[in-house]
Write an enzyme that holds these catalytic residues in place. Structure first.
Site, PDB file in Angstrom:
ATOM      1  N   PRO A 188     -38.720  25.788  28.807  1.00  0.00           N
ATOM      2  CA  PRO A 188     -37.598  25.495  29.702  1.00  0.00           C
ATOM      3  C   PRO A 188     -37.358  24.008  29.918  1.00  0.00           C
ATOM      4  O   PRO A 188     -36.211  23.587  30.107  1.00  0.00           O
ATOM      5  CB  PRO A 188     -38.017  26.179  31.017  1.00  0.00           C
ATOM      6  CG  PRO A 188     -38.962  27.257  30.599  1.00  0.00           C
ATOM      7  CD  PRO A 188     -39.700  26.717  29.407  1.00  0.00           C
TER       8      PRO A 188
ATOM      9  N   LYS B  38     -33.006  32.348  19.968  1.00  0.00           N
ATOM     10  CA  LYS B  38     -31.717  31.908  19.443  1.00  0.00           C
ATOM     11  C   LYS B  38     -31.657  30.384  19.511  1.00  0.00           C
ATOM     12  O   LYS B  38     -32.557  29.744  20.050  1.00  0.00           O
ATOM     13  CB  LYS B  38     -30.568  32.506  20.250  1.00  0.00           C
ATOM     14  CG  LYS B  38     -30.443  34.027  20.155  1.00  0.00           C
ATOM     15  CD  LYS B  38     -29.239  34.513  20.947  1.00  0.00           C
ATOM     16  CE  LYS B  38     -29.051  36.007  20.841  1.00  0.00           C
ATOM     17  NZ  LYS B  38     -27.859  36.469  21.597  1.00  0.00           N
TER      18      LYS B  38
ATOM     19  N   GLU C 256     -26.893  23.217  19.932  1.00  0.00           N
ATOM     20  CA  GLU C 256     -25.477  22.884  19.786  1.00  0.00           C
ATOM     21  C   GLU C 256     -24.552  23.574  20.770  1.00  0.00           C
ATOM     22  O   GLU C 256     -23.469  23.065  21.075  1.00  0.00           O
ATOM     23  CB  GLU C 256     -25.043  23.180  18.340  1.00  0.00           C
ATOM     24  CG  GLU C 256     -25.687  22.201  17.383  1.00  0.00           C
ATOM     25  CD  GLU C 256     -25.605  22.612  15.929  1.00  0.00           C
ATOM     26  OE1 GLU C 256     -24.810  22.005  15.202  1.00  0.00           O
ATOM     27  OE2 GLU C 256     -26.358  23.512  15.511  1.00  0.00           O
TER      28      GLU C 256
END
Length: 720
Positions: free
Chosen positions: A598, A666, A670
């Site tokens: 995180p 995932k 971007e």
């Protein structure tokens, strides 16, 4: 030593915040970047770039330069080693700019025409600036604009499908209760990572050793082997620390020049690009001109979606800025059409730049969705929810997971969207007009084959070897956490080695595919090692190693659409006297699978959102039509967001389980930039009542648009 050395099972490394394992080295200067690694007998190369935009080299007058102090050689088209660019590389045919010094043609301003090599960098630069190159100049064309008659549709490639189409577009538009047609533009934009592009090459004993700053040393090593017709086993490329990349750090002329020079001189050669050289040699984001047509029923259901995007490419190599891809994933319609068109100009070739396609494409499509919501009298979020597809709109494939509705809901709650008055131009603080806006975001979550090795060391630690590239994302730390969970040990017992082509092939750090690809390979190897340790009687002095290769497993993946999703929210203040736009709040909520770390993940998302703010309000490279070159090709003339321009930015995520996926990760590198410019533009409309369809939203454009709106209103009042 027995198998109990791996310790008690420890879980939960993935998903907990960890500082970067190399963080101390970076802040203390112990981490060496590619332009800092020492070499004995090091020499320095300085590239000379063309001063004309199109033509031929008549002569390179290198005699006087060769007589200057410290100069060792001058390479140019008449004496440079020959290379082979007629090959199929990792990403297709190579850009002909890699074939530097092979001919006398100049196809754009800033084309490499010579390399001066000297004992010191200062000597090389002085000699390069003194080198006289004479040209036969030819007329050039660098003018990009919408609707050029010479625009053409490129052929499909494995990377970009030029056109998709279903349904009768014109019939559905005619049957729509509400129709929107608008054009949007984005300018040329540049990467400019903090660390300049630098490479040091050494040819010794029939082996090429390159220290380089890149996004994948497997990629660069393979391309260099083919360019110079070398045995791939004789080429080693190392890229341990990279100070930013954003799509620009693949194979560029400076690496080729360094290799050429070291083979000629038989000494190490370092070539570092200047900021000005980076503007023509490493690629950039093409300007775009995009036309959107949307047709909907009165309740907002889309009947027609047409997104046509035009971008530019060079005359020597074809690159497509795939701006029309967003709608292929986000919104369905009875008739759905997307198209990419190109214009060939005498300019450097564009390349991938953070969220290529989706970043400029989302500005156009997400602005258009907002305009359609206004026409339908609907809330912008409600319109998007109304058009949420069950399967992928174009491919028809199921989504691996798609939790964008939760992003809308959580973002709206945290941003206070429910209390928003939809009418524009009502909120004010003195001379500041206030407004809020939002936009959706998506980016593909791909995966590439990778190999990894994990070793149980005799001292109870573990070593992970994978040729990942840490371009600032915290890849080392992420792989340590992934391995620790798979091995069921504490993360501080895992060491990670990356950035060396000798470690074996692995996916590049690009397309938001790095972490997902590498984690899969590391997990397989670590799981196998854990099983070996459970079966064995101890660890020999050389350790026990398990290896993996994900190529076969990737080939067996089910056909699905795999994407990260998100929702961006912005609040702006617009000075009605000066036209200044200030972003006061940015909030991004994302659905991006398993978040490995995180701490670094939030940093990546905030960085992308900051770039989106910069794209919306500041960034714009200007090309002089007469000279063909840039105006202000440096970080003084190219405007970008500074600290004073950036508010407190919040980035967070919702749960996004990916059923049946082997890693559940995932990409996040971007998606942070996608949708931000549209959210800001939509907020500017909400503040002022005026739409801005051209980026960046500069103060002069705000003032001009406000004047035009007042004139239209006055004309309408007189007509009444």
């Amino acid at each position: 030593m027995t198998t109990t050395t791996r310790g008690a099972a420890v879980t939960g490394a993935v998903g907990s915040a960890h500082t970067r394992v190399e963080g101390r080295d970076k802040v203390t200067g112990a981490a060496r970047f590619s332009g800092e690694v020492p070499f004995a007998e090091l020499t320095h190369g300085w590239l000379v770039l063309s001063t004309v935009t199109r033509g031929r080299i008549r002569s390179v007058e290198d005699g006087p330069v060769l007589a200057m102090p410290g100069v060792l050689t001058v390479l140019h088209h008449e004496n440079a080693p020959r290379v082979d660019i007629d090959y199929m590389g990792m990403l297709g045919r190579p850009n002909p700019i890699l074939g530097i010094f092979q001919h006398d043609r100049v196809p754009f301003a800033g084309w490499p025409v010579a390399l001066v090599v000297a004992e010191t960098s200062e000597q090389a630069r002085e000699a390069a600036e003194a080198l006289v190159v004479r040209y036969d100049e030819e007329p050039h064309d660098v003018a990009f604009r919408a609707g050029r008659p010479d625009a053409y549709t490129p052929q499909d490639s494995p990377l970009v499908q030029a056109e998709t189409e279903k349904g009768d577009l014109e019939a559905q538009l005619a049957a729509s209760a509400v129709v929107l047609e608008a054009e949007y533009t984005t300018p040329e934009e540049h990467h400019n990572p903090m660390e300049p592009h630098a490479a040091t090459a050494r040819w010794e004993g029939g082996r090429l050793d390159v220290i380089d700053s890149n996004q994948g040393s497997t990629w660069v090593a393979g391309e260099l082997a083919q360019l110079f017709s070398l045995d791939p086993a004789s080429v080693r490329v190392r890229s341990e620390h990279v100070g930013g990349a954003f799509g620009s750090k693949g194979l560029s002329p400076h690496q080729v020049a360094a290799v050429m020079a070291t083979t000629v001189l038989q000494r190490p050669v370092r070539v570092v690009l200047t900021r000005r050289q980076m503007f023509s040699l490493i690629g950039y984001r093409s300007p775009t001109a995009q036309r959107i047509r949307l047709g909907a029923d009165a309740d907002g259901r889309l009947r027609a979606l047409d997104h046509q995007a035009q971008s530019l490419t060079s005359t020597v190599y074809e690159f497509v800025e795939s701006s029309a891809v967003l709608g292929r994933v986000m919104y369905d319609a009875d008739a759905h059409h997307t198209l990419h068109r190109l214009v060939r100009l005498d300019v450097p070739t564009p390349t991938w730049m953070r969220a290529p396609g989706e970043a400029p494409g989302s500005f156009a499509l997400e602005s258009a969705l907002d305009e359609l919501a206004e026409k339908c009298g609907m809330d912008p979020i409600a319109l998007r929810v109304r058009n949420e597809p069950g399967t992928a709109p174009v491919s028809g494939l199921p989504f691996s997971s798609r939790n964008v509705l939760a992003c809308y809901e959580e973002g709206a709650r945290r941003f206070g969207w429910a209390g928003r008055d939809p009418r524009p131009g009502l909120r004010r603080e003195g001379r500041w007009l206030l407004g809020t806006g939002m936009a959706a975001a998506t980016y593909p979550s791909g995966v590439g084959p990778s190999t990894a090795a994990v070793t149980a060391e005799p001292d109870g630690t573990f070593t992970v070897r994978i040729n990942a590239a840490d371009v600032g994302t915290g890849a080392r730390t992420a792989m340590a956490l992934v391995a620790a969970d798979a091995l069921e040990v504490e993360a501080d017992r895992v060491r990670v080695r990356i950035g060396d082509s000798d470690l074996g092939p692995a996916m590049i750090a690009g397309g938001s595919m790095g972490t997902r690809s590498w984690a899969w390979a590391v997990t397989i190897a670590a799981n196998e090692l854990r099983e070996l340790l459970a079966l064995g009687d101890g660890i020999p002095p050389e350790g026990i190693t398990a290896r993996s290769n994900t190529a076969e497993a990737i080939g067996a993946l089910s056909q699905q659409e795999r994407h990260s999703f998100g929702a961006q929210f912005a609040e702006v203040a617009v000075d009605e006297d000066t036209g200044e736009v200030r972003v006061r709040r940015l909030l991004g909520i994302f659905a991006a699978g398993t978040i490995v770390n995180p701490l670094t993940a939030r940093s990546q998302l905030v960085g992308g959102m900051t770039w989106g703010l910069s794209m919306a309000l500041h960034e714009e490279a200007v090309r002089d039509q007469a000279s063909g070159g840039h105006v202000g090709a440096d970080l003084a003339g190219y405007h970008y967001a500074a600290h004073a321009d950036v508010p407190v930015i919040e980035a967070d995520w919702v749960d996004d389980l990916v059923p049946g996926d082997p890693v559940g990760i995932k990409g996040i590198g971007e998606i942070g930039i996608v949708g931000v410019a549209a959210a800001i533009a939509n907020a500017v409309w909400h503040a002022t009542g005026v739409r801005h369809r051209n980026l960046p939203i500069r103060p002069d454009r705000v003032l001009r648009a406000a004047d035009e709106a007042r004139r239209r209103a006055a004309g309408g009042a007189r007509g009444a």
